[in-house]
Each structure stands twice: as structure tokens, then as C-alpha cells.
Design an enzyme around this catalytic site. Structure first.
Site, PDB file in Angstrom:
ATOM      1  N   ASP A 132       0.831  -1.208   0.000  1.00  0.00           N
ATOM      2  CA  ASP A 132       0.000   0.000   0.000  1.00  0.00           C
ATOM      3  C   ASP A 132       0.868   1.263   0.000  1.00  0.00           C
ATOM      4  O   ASP A 132       1.961   1.268   0.575  1.00  0.00           O
ATOM      5  CB  ASP A 132      -0.903  -0.033   1.247  1.00  0.00           C
ATOM      6  CG  ASP A 132      -2.060   0.946   1.125  1.00  0.00           C
ATOM      7  OD1 ASP A 132      -2.302   1.462   0.022  1.00  0.00           O
ATOM      8  OD2 ASP A 132      -2.716   1.194   2.151  1.00  0.00           O
ATOM      9  N   ASN A 186     -10.439  -2.831  -6.914  1.00  0.00           N
ATOM     10  CA  ASN A 186      -9.571  -1.860  -7.601  1.00  0.00           C
ATOM     11  C   ASN A 186     -10.036  -1.493  -9.015  1.00  0.00           C
ATOM     12  O   ASN A 186      -9.537  -0.527  -9.597  1.00  0.00           O
ATOM     13  CB  ASN A 186      -8.113  -2.365  -7.649  1.00  0.00           C
ATOM     14  CG  ASN A 186      -7.407  -2.261  -6.325  1.00  0.00           C
ATOM     15  OD1 ASN A 186      -6.491  -3.021  -6.020  1.00  0.00           O
ATOM     16  ND2 ASN A 186      -7.811  -1.302  -5.495  1.00  0.00           N
TER      17      ASN A 186
HETATM   18  C1  FPP Z   1      -1.830   0.103  -3.369  1.00  0.00           C
HETATM   19  O1  FPP Z   1      -1.388   1.432  -3.349  1.00  0.00           O
HETATM   20  C2  FPP Z   1      -1.280  -0.568  -4.531  1.00  0.00           C
HETATM   21  C3  FPP Z   1      -1.989  -1.117  -5.546  1.00  0.00           C
HETATM   22  C4  FPP Z   1      -3.484  -1.107  -5.582  1.00  0.00           C
HETATM   23  C5  FPP Z   1      -1.330  -1.726  -6.707  1.00  0.00           C
HETATM   24  C6  FPP Z   1      -0.076  -2.515  -6.414  1.00  0.00           C
HETATM   25  C7  FPP Z   1       0.644  -2.692  -7.678  1.00  0.00           C
HETATM   26  C8  FPP Z   1       1.993  -2.715  -7.824  1.00  0.00           C
HETATM   27  C9  FPP Z   1       2.938  -2.663  -6.706  1.00  0.00           C
HETATM   28  C10 FPP Z   1       2.599  -2.774  -9.187  1.00  0.00           C
HETATM   29  C11 FPP Z   1       2.441  -4.033  -9.946  1.00  0.00           C
HETATM   30  C12 FPP Z   1       2.579  -5.272  -9.150  1.00  0.00           C
HETATM   31  C13 FPP Z   1       3.434  -6.277  -9.396  1.00  0.00           C
HETATM   32  C14 FPP Z   1       3.315  -7.521  -8.573  1.00  0.00           C
HETATM   33  C15 FPP Z   1       4.501  -6.221 -10.421  1.00  0.00           C
HETATM   34  P1  FPP Z   1      -2.424   2.599  -3.602  1.00  0.00           P
HETATM   35  O2  FPP Z   1      -2.434   2.926  -5.048  1.00  0.00           O
HETATM   36  O3  FPP Z   1      -3.758   2.225  -3.033  1.00  0.00           O
HETATM   37  O4  FPP Z   1      -1.762   3.752  -2.793  1.00  0.00           O
HETATM   38  P2  FPP Z   1      -2.498   4.901  -1.979  1.00  0.00           P
HETATM   39  O5  FPP Z   1      -3.282   4.236  -0.882  1.00  0.00           O
HETATM   40  O6  FPP Z   1      -1.369   5.719  -1.455  1.00  0.00           O
HETATM   41  O7  FPP Z   1      -3.371   5.645  -2.953  1.00  0.00           O
END
Ligand code: FPP
Length: 244
Positions: free
Chosen positions: A30, A78
Site C-alpha cells: 500500500d 480496484n
Molecule cells: C496500493 O497502493 C497498490 C496497488 C493497488 C497496486 C499494487 C501494484 C503494484 C505494486 C505494481 C504491480 C505489481 C506487481 C506484482 C509487479 P495505492 O495505489 O492504493 O496507494 P495509496 O493508498 O497511497 O493511494
């Protein structure tokens, strides 16, 4: 893979190997969006850096002998995000799947995806199936949770058991019908970026997991963060409902 009973540390106290009681670490990655915001960049840039952190974490977990790693890459919720962001995450997944395949030999890595694949692109589904088929015999496992939700997973498991004709089910039946059927439950669940909740991740499997929360945003996370989480884990006493 040889697993020591207890964790191994270097003379200066750095973690070298986890012990046999820490086989599976799951990560809620996250904070990509907030990280990008702090940098004055678009959210997509946070995911690009988040994918690099994923690579660092998988490599380091291999170095310290963690047998199973699960990451929450994309939840069933998501899809509500802007289309460009969803497309960015999907294209990063494709790219890192290729990278994982290149390293699968070196890290003796089995790649698996957990979640409902049906809404994914045909190209991505084919790639996932190929990666799983080519790596199924390896010793370590990385589970990528994609279009994953813990409640949906449990419903799918129960429906599968009904289709098989079961009229009464046991905990073992449910565990065996989940996407994670061949994995032990996570010993440790790590969540970055300060929130202290599960967000529908491994609801069944996490019943007795230890939790570790850190304020570090996922793109800044890496070996030091994993080491801190493992060190915290070894300060806990797991009782599984009993008395120790
Ligand atoms: C949460 O942060 C993250 C995600 C919903 C996506 C995770 C994806 C990756 C790390 C990239 C691709 C994955 C792999 C396995 C190569 P957020 O966007 O909710 O952050 P925030 O809460 O700060 O908005």
C-alpha cells in the site's frame, strides 16, 4: 531447501536466514499513490516504483529463505480506479511476469496467480497460464493476488464444494478449495503505508497470522523493511489459541 529450526543472524546482528517457523510472508503493498503524490508525480509513477519494490522484496525473501511470498497486487475493488491506472497496473504485471520468468531459474521460483481471472485480458491470462505451467515444480512460491478478494474466494470455494456434491463441509475442505490450496497459511502479514486493516486479503488464511504494520510507503519498502518485520515476528509468541 534446507530450513534451519531457528533464524540465523550474522555477528553484527543482521538477519541471514529465517527459521522453519516462518515459511510464508504476505504483503499488502500500500501507498503507491501517496508516494507519487509526495513526489508531485502521477499515481501511475507510484505503481512503477512499487513494482520495483516488489522485485526487491521477492529477491530478498529468497535470500533469507522464505519459501512462500504472497503479494496483493489488485483487489476485486480496484476496478473502480481510473482506467489509465488500472491499465498501468496490468501492464506492469505483464512486464514483471516476464522478469520473474527470467529469474525463475536463479530463484527456484514457482509463479502463481490467485484471484478470479475471468475479467483479465486474454493475453494476460495466456501469459499467466504459461508461467504457472512452466514453474509448477519449483521449490519457492510467489503468489500474486490479482482481481482477488477474500470473501469472493471463500464463496468460490464453497460453490466448488457444492458442485462436487458436498452437503456438509469441514475447515479442511474449505482450505483445500481456496486459490491458496497448496500453500501453508501466512505466518506473517505485512502492510505498508500506515493503514491497519486487511482490506479483504487472505481472510480465511490469516486467521492466526501475525501482523506487522509500517508507515513506510510501498515504493520505499525493501530488504530493510522485511528484516524489521521478521525481527518483530520473532519477538512475538504464537499461541494459536492455546497457552504457552
Ligand atoms: C496500493 O497502493 C497498490 C496497488 C493497488 C497496486 C499494487 C501494484 C503494484 C505494486 C505494481 C504491480 C505489481 C506487481 C506484482 C509487479 P495505492 O495505489 O492504493 O496507494 P495509496 O493508498 O497511497 O493511494
Amino acid at each position: 531447501m534446507d530450513l534451519n529450526e531457528t533464524p540465523q543472524y550474522s555477528a553484527d546482528g543482521r538477519l541471514l536466514r529465517v527459521g522453519a517457523d516462518l515459511q510464508h510472508i504476505a504483503f499488502i503493498m500500500d501507498g503507491n499513490g501517496r508516494w507519487a503524490n509526495l513526489m508531485g508525480k502521477p499515481r501511475e509513477f507510484g505503481h512503477t516504483e512499487g513494482a520495483k519494490a516488489f522485485e526487491r522484496v521477492v529477491e530478498y525473501c529468497g535470500d533469507i529463505g522464505v519459501k512462500y511470498v504472497t503479494v496483493y497486487a489488485f483487489s476485486t475493488e480496484n476496478w473502480k480506479r481510473p482506467r489509465a491506472e488500472v491499465e498501468k497496473i496490468m501492464s506492469l504485471l505483464e512486464m514483471y511476469l516476464d522478469k520473474l520468468m527470467e529469474k525463475a531459474d536463479k530463484y527456484d521460483l514457482r509463479v502463481r496467480f490467485i484471484g478470479d481471472r475471468t475479467p483479465l485480458s486474454e493475453k494476460l491470462i495466456k501469459k499467466i497460464e504459461k508461467a504457472e505451467a512452466l514453474t509448477f515444480y519449483r521449490t519457492r512460491t510467489v503468489n500474486i493476488a490479482l482481481n482477488y478478494g477474500g470473501r469472493a474466494e471463500m464463496c468460490a470455494a464453497v460453490n466448488k464444494l457444492i458442485r462436487e456434491g458436498k452437503t456438509e463441509i469441514t475447515e479442511k475442505d474449505i482450505s483445500g478449495a481456496l486459490y491458496t490450496a497448496e500453500c501453508p497459511d501466512p505466518d506473517l502479514i505485512v502492510r505498508t503505508a500506515g493503514e491497519q486493516r486487511l482490506s479483504n486479503f487472505l481472510l480465511w488464511q490469516g486467521a492466526y497470522s501475525e501482523f506487522y504494520f509500517t508507515d513506510t510507503l510501498w515504493p520505499d519498502f525493501g530488504p530493510e523493511g522485511v528484516e524489521a518485520a521478521v525481527n518483530a515476528y520473532y519477538k512475538r509468541t504464537r499461541r494459536f489459541g492455546g497457552l504457552v
